[in-house]
Write a protein that holds these residues in place. Sequence first.
Motif, PDB file in Angstrom:
ATOM      1  N   ARG A  44       3.796   8.710  -9.031  1.00  0.00           N
ATOM      2  CA  ARG A  44       2.519   8.263  -8.702  1.00  0.00           C
ATOM      3  C   ARG A  44       2.141   9.140  -7.567  1.00  0.00           C
ATOM      4  O   ARG A  44       2.831   9.315  -6.527  1.00  0.00           O
ATOM      5  CB  ARG A  44       2.563   6.842  -8.071  1.00  0.00           C
ATOM      6  N   VAL A  46      -0.098   8.969  -4.503  1.00  0.00           N
ATOM      7  CA  VAL A  46      -0.771   7.901  -3.619  1.00  0.00           C
ATOM      8  C   VAL A  46      -2.185   8.173  -3.061  1.00  0.00           C
ATOM      9  O   VAL A  46      -2.977   7.502  -2.837  1.00  0.00           O
ATOM     10  CB  VAL A  46       0.341   7.229  -2.522  1.00  0.00           C
ATOM     11  N   LEU A 106       5.704  -1.107  -2.750  1.00  0.00           N
ATOM     12  CA  LEU A 106       5.767   0.156  -3.783  1.00  0.00           C
ATOM     13  C   LEU A 106       6.218  -0.156  -5.091  1.00  0.00           C
ATOM     14  O   LEU A 106       5.710   0.582  -6.033  1.00  0.00           O
ATOM     15  CB  LEU A 106       6.498   1.319  -2.751  1.00  0.00           C
ATOM     16  N   THR A 108       5.520  -2.464  -7.140  1.00  0.00           N
ATOM     17  CA  THR A 108       4.566  -2.954  -7.815  1.00  0.00           C
ATOM     18  C   THR A 108       3.774  -1.657  -8.604  1.00  0.00           C
ATOM     19  O   THR A 108       2.994  -1.971  -9.347  1.00  0.00           O
ATOM     20  CB  THR A 108       3.711  -3.898  -6.951  1.00  0.00           C
ATOM     21  N   LEU A 109       3.643  -0.671  -8.207  1.00  0.00           N
ATOM     22  CA  LEU A 109       3.050   0.350  -8.563  1.00  0.00           C
ATOM     23  C   LEU A 109       3.587   0.981  -9.873  1.00  0.00           C
ATOM     24  O   LEU A 109       2.985   2.068 -10.458  1.00  0.00           O
ATOM     25  CB  LEU A 109       2.938   1.587  -7.489  1.00  0.00           C
TER      26      LEU A 109
END
Length: 180
Positions: A44, A46, A106, A108-109
């Motif tokens: 990911r 951010v 984090l 949950t990403l």
Amino acid sequence: MSKFYTKLTSRLQKFIEAQKIFFVATAPISGRINLSPKGMDSFRVVNENRVLWLNVTGSGNETAAHLLENDRITMMFCAFEGAPNILRLYGKGKEIKEGDASWNELITLFPETPGTRQIFDITIDSAQTSCGMSIPFMEYKGERNQLNDWATAQGKEGIAQYWQDKNQTSIDGLPTNILE
């Protein structure tokens, strides 16, 4: 042919998001350099200077051991389809484990993934693109499910035992602190 950036531009972010595989390299102060391919839906962006990588249980835990001693990390993405491109991200990384203050936010990403071991939080110092004209075209056929199937069959207790047996030290004997 190469160009350096101090941040991940929107173009670089889109390139990262389109890739199905990336490579991670770390090294201790003294010992073997570790270079590993990574896949799944585990990366990911951010913001323009911060990325996250969800790491799952595997044969070793080299990145964790190396970052405890030496926080440098390099990630590389290659275009195997479309226009040629190689992107390297240079930065400093830290491990986040379940129970750490930022874990719940984090995790949950990412999609729920069997065998999740840790998240690496990386601050990008610089990024470099290079031509990638020698990289072959490759066709993406799909994800391999063997690692997820293995982790699911192990269950949480089996994974914890695997960490105890196989993931406490690097191949050079450095501690990973996986159980702390």
